[in-house]
Design a protein around this motif. Structure first.
Motif, PDB file in Angstrom:
ATOM      1  N   THR A 195       0.849  -1.148  -0.239  1.00 14.44           N
ATOM      2  CA  THR A 195      -0.017  -0.138  -0.122  1.00 14.44           C
ATOM      3  C   THR A 195       0.927   1.241  -0.003  1.00 14.44           C
ATOM      4  O   THR A 195       2.035   1.311   0.217  1.00 14.44           O
ATOM      5  CB  THR A 195      -1.059   0.094   1.014  1.00 14.44           C
ATOM      6  OG1 THR A 195      -0.220  -0.119   2.490  1.00 14.44           O
ATOM      7  CG2 THR A 195      -1.900  -1.367   1.071  1.00 14.44           C
ATOM      8  N   GLY A 196       0.400   2.330  -0.424  1.00 15.43           N
ATOM      9  CA  GLY A 196       1.084   3.638  -0.714  1.00 15.43           C
ATOM     10  C   GLY A 196       1.523   3.688  -1.873  1.00 15.43           C
ATOM     11  O   GLY A 196       2.264   4.503  -2.342  1.00 15.43           O
ATOM     12  N   LYS A 197       0.736   2.776  -2.814  1.00  7.91           N
ATOM     13  CA  LYS A 197       1.008   2.898  -4.177  1.00  7.91           C
ATOM     14  C   LYS A 197       0.506   4.193  -5.014  1.00  7.91           C
ATOM     15  O   LYS A 197      -0.066   4.934  -4.411  1.00  7.91           O
ATOM     16  CB  LYS A 197       0.451   1.694  -4.880  1.00  7.91           C
ATOM     17  CG  LYS A 197       0.843   0.404  -4.278  1.00  7.91           C
ATOM     18  CD  LYS A 197       0.247  -0.738  -5.176  1.00  7.91           C
ATOM     19  CE  LYS A 197      -1.327  -1.001  -4.900  1.00  7.91           C
ATOM     20  NZ  LYS A 197      -1.638  -1.109  -3.516  1.00  7.91           N
ATOM     21  N   GLY A 198       1.199   4.446  -6.347  1.00  2.00           N
ATOM     22  CA  GLY A 198       0.689   5.638  -7.031  1.00  2.00           C
ATOM     23  C   GLY A 198      -0.480   5.509  -7.437  1.00  2.00           C
ATOM     24  O   GLY A 198      -1.187   4.665  -7.583  1.00  2.00           O
ATOM     25  N   LEU A 199      -1.287   6.590  -7.581  1.00  7.96           N
ATOM     26  CA  LEU A 199      -2.607   6.822  -7.726  1.00  7.96           C
ATOM     27  C   LEU A 199      -3.023   6.081  -9.164  1.00  7.96           C
ATOM     28  O   LEU A 199      -4.036   5.740  -9.440  1.00  7.96           O
ATOM     29  CB  LEU A 199      -3.079   8.031  -7.918  1.00  7.96           C
ATOM     30  CG  LEU A 199      -3.207   9.005  -6.694  1.00  7.96           C
ATOM     31  CD1 LEU A 199      -3.658  10.166  -6.565  1.00  7.96           C
ATOM     32  CD2 LEU A 199      -3.943   8.268  -5.517  1.00  7.96           C
ATOM     33  N   THR A 200      -2.359   6.144 -10.014  1.00  8.62           N
ATOM     34  CA  THR A 200      -2.227   5.508 -11.548  1.00  8.62           C
ATOM     35  C   THR A 200      -2.073   3.971 -11.350  1.00  8.62           C
ATOM     36  O   THR A 200      -2.423   3.386 -12.551  1.00  8.62           O
ATOM     37  CB  THR A 200      -1.396   6.085 -12.385  1.00  8.62           C
ATOM     38  OG1 THR A 200      -0.292   5.928 -12.129  1.00  8.62           O
ATOM     39  CG2 THR A 200      -1.896   7.664 -12.684  1.00  8.62           C
ATOM     40  N   TRP A 201      -1.726   3.417 -10.448  1.00  8.54           N
ATOM     41  CA  TRP A 201      -1.558   1.916 -10.767  1.00  8.54           C
ATOM     42  C   TRP A 201      -1.992   1.225  -9.239  1.00  8.54           C
ATOM     43  O   TRP A 201      -1.117   0.489  -8.853  1.00  8.54           O
ATOM     44  CB  TRP A 201       0.089   1.631 -10.844  1.00  8.54           C
ATOM     45  CG  TRP A 201       0.930   2.496 -10.180  1.00  8.54           C
ATOM     46  CD1 TRP A 201       1.410   3.763 -10.580  1.00  8.54           C
ATOM     47  CD2 TRP A 201       1.829   1.884  -9.092  1.00  8.54           C
ATOM     48  NE1 TRP A 201       2.503   4.197  -9.770  1.00  8.54           N
ATOM     49  CE2 TRP A 201       2.751   3.196  -8.995  1.00  8.54           C
ATOM     50  CE3 TRP A 201       1.991   1.115  -8.165  1.00  8.54           C
ATOM     51  CZ2 TRP A 201       3.766   3.219  -7.867  1.00  8.54           C
ATOM     52  CZ3 TRP A 201       2.753   0.965  -7.272  1.00  8.54           C
ATOM     53  CH2 TRP A 201       3.895   2.154  -7.185  1.00  8.54           C
ATOM     54  N   GLY A 202      -2.815   1.691  -8.715  1.00  7.12           N
ATOM     55  CA  GLY A 202      -3.612   0.999  -7.771  1.00  7.12           C
ATOM     56  C   GLY A 202      -3.589   1.547  -6.181  1.00  7.12           C
ATOM     57  O   GLY A 202      -3.905   0.972  -5.175  1.00  7.12           O
ATOM     58  N   GLY A 203      -3.085   2.948  -6.259  1.00  8.42           N
ATOM     59  CA  GLY A 203      -2.966   3.682  -4.942  1.00  8.42           C
ATOM     60  C   GLY A 203      -4.201   3.948  -4.494  1.00  8.42           C
ATOM     61  O   GLY A 203      -5.185   4.075  -5.591  1.00  8.42           O
ATOM     62  N   SER A 204      -4.565   4.732  -3.464  1.00  3.26           N
ATOM     63  CA  SER A 204      -5.596   5.418  -2.937  1.00  3.26           C
ATOM     64  C   SER A 204      -5.423   6.775  -2.619  1.00  3.26           C
ATOM     65  O   SER A 204      -4.586   7.161  -2.244  1.00  3.26           O
ATOM     66  CB  SER A 204      -6.217   4.784  -1.563  1.00  3.26           C
ATOM     67  OG  SER A 204      -7.216   5.335  -0.781  1.00  3.26           O
ATOM     68  N   LEU A 205      -6.473   7.371  -3.021  1.00  2.00           N
ATOM     69  CA  LEU A 205      -6.489   8.931  -2.538  1.00  2.00           C
ATOM     70  C   LEU A 205      -6.579   9.059  -0.998  1.00  2.00           C
ATOM     71  O   LEU A 205      -7.098   8.100  -0.518  1.00  2.00           O
ATOM     72  CB  LEU A 205      -7.786   9.628  -3.334  1.00  2.00           C
ATOM     73  CG  LEU A 205      -7.577   9.764  -4.804  1.00  2.00           C
ATOM     74  CD1 LEU A 205      -9.236  10.180  -5.367  1.00  2.00           C
ATOM     75  CD2 LEU A 205      -6.969  10.930  -4.935  1.00  2.00           C
TER      76      LEU A 205
END
Length: 450
Positions: A195-205
């Motif tokens: 978790t803590g991924k980038g928003l374009t590849w699976g992360g969460s706002l």
């Protein structure tokens, strides 16, 4: 169980884990809250819950070889302590910092058990990291280190086994390199494994903002229950990273005035209120020292080598939010804050207040929110990221922030109600420790001796 029996178990824990002072401190802090609950629930003693809680289910230590930009082979040490999975897969961050040792990771993992339990979400406790220092390293060096680190760690992870996140020294860049190597090693796009991924590849706002926002959500509820408010409050925030900046942002939104922040070199005092745009530019874009803030902001003062809490020696302070690192509020710092009139302290970092300082705050009747409760917003939003990954979904910022706010309100309610149940209304340390402990202990009883 008598106090003497609890002390005997504590002595066993200390003897089995020599030299791990931070871990010892974390265990003592929890044990101090447990005599009443253990007297009320003898089944915990019969099942040796305390002894089992203090022994990690698995401790992984491994070599991390990598090649620097000059072609030289470097060696670091990697850690992952999978502490307790009674409530769900291990969940907790990775810290890359030269001070990281096994005892550091164990203290963080032990705290994580109770923090995760307080969220009410199905996640167990774990933590990891390395003595690698990302500062001063090129992107290529950091990538090669992360790939080597994940090559070994990957065999111990999985979305139903262990789900790391970031911590000090591990941001979006490092998570990207780690996830890329995990994907390469497993030949699968298992987005729920980090978790803590980038928003374009699976992360969460909201994940970036979550720990700082969550700390302030908790502080606001704590103050409201005591008939007070953040509106108009004068606030000190330590640190100037993600947690500190977003805590300051939310304080401002609720009408408070943040007048101080810091980094490892010193602190700033801005009587007009911290200019968050300027601070972000200095720390997030330029990656400069916080002293640059005073150079560019009229009326701001830089205090070389001084902690931000010293501001309370010369101006009244209502709320303190330690958001940097462990044991950053000493006994003398606590005295400064008390002399400055502080009425509430909410820990945005992990165990940032020394035991002596905690004792002073509690004895003085200061509202004190321990990190396992107040800074649980980060891991809670990580769990929300896992939910989105599992359903192949992506939520809006507003919806995710509302979920975070609801979770923090729930944590506050559990802590407050538990403290009242055990005869100490307003004691958030006792409430958090007992509420987290009983949820994990009940699950351990249900699962048998494993």
């Amino acid at each position: 169980m008598s106090n003497d029996q609890i002390d005997a178990i504590l002595e066993q824990v200390l003897a089995r884990n020599p030299g791990e002072d931070e871990f010892h401190q974390a265990v003592r802090e929890v044990f101090d809250s447990l005599p009443r609950v253990l007297a009320k629930r003898p089944e915990y003693t019969e099942a040796s819950i305390l002894q089992r809680l203090c022994e990690p289910e698995r401790q992984i230590i491994f070599r991390v070889p990598w090649v620097d930009d000059n072609g030289r082979v470097q060696i670091n040490r990697g850690f992952r302590v999978q502490f307790n999975s009674a409530l769900g897969p291990y969940k907790g961050g990775l810290r890359f910092h030269p001070t990281v040792m096994l005892g550091t990771v164990k203290f963080l993992g032990f705290e994580q058990i109770f923090k995760n339990a307080l969220t009410g979400m199905p996640i167990g406790g774990g933590k990891g990291g390395s003595d690698f220092d990302p500062k001063g390293k090129s992107d290529g060096e950091i990538m090669r280190f992360c790939q080597s680190f994940m090559t070994e760690l990957s065999q111990h992870l999985g979305e139903y086994t262990d789900v790391p996140a970031g911590d000090i020294g591990v941001g979006g860049r490092e998570i990207g390199y780690l996830f890329g190597q995990y994907k390469r090693m497993t030949n699968a796009y298992e987005s729920g494994v980090l978790t803590g991924k980038g928003l374009t590849w699976g992360g969460s706002l909201v994940r970036t903002e979550a720990t700082g926002y969550g700390t302030v959500f908790f502080a606001r509820r704590m103050l409201e229950l005591a008939g007070r408010s953040l509106d108009g409050a004068k606030v000190l925030v330590s640190g100037s990273g993600n947690v500190a900046i977003y805590a300051a942002e939310k304080v401002k939104e609720f009408g408070g005035l943040v007048v101080g922040a810091s980094d490892s070199a010193g602190s700033i005092y801005d009587p007009e209120g911290i200019d968050l745009d300027l601070l972000r530019d200095i720390k997030e874009r330029r990656r400069d020292r916080i002293s640059a803030y005073a150079d560019e902001r009229l009326g701001a003062q830089y205090r070389d080598g001084r902690r931000v809490w010293s501001v309370a020696d010369e101006t009244p302070i209502d709320v303190a939010l330690p958001c940097a690192t462990q044991n950053e509020i000493s006994e003398s710092d606590a005295k400064s804050l008390l002399n400055g009139g502080v009425t509430a302290v909410a820990e945005g970092a992990n165990m940032p207040t020394t035991p002596e300082a905690v004792r002073l705050f509690r004895d003085a009747g200061v509202l004190f929110a321990p990190g396992k409760a107040a800074n649980a917003g980060g891991v809670a939003t990580s769990a929300l990221e896992m939910q989105q990954n599992a359903s192949r979904d992506s939520w809006s910022f507003e919806y995710t922030e509302q979920r975070l706010s609801d979770i923090m309100d729930g944590i506050h309610e559990r802590c407050a109600e538990t403290a009242e149940e055990y005869g100490t209304p307003g004691d958030y340390v006792l409430g958090a420790n007992i509420a987290g402990f009983t949820r994990v202990a009940d699950a351990m009883l249900a699962l048998g001796v494993i």
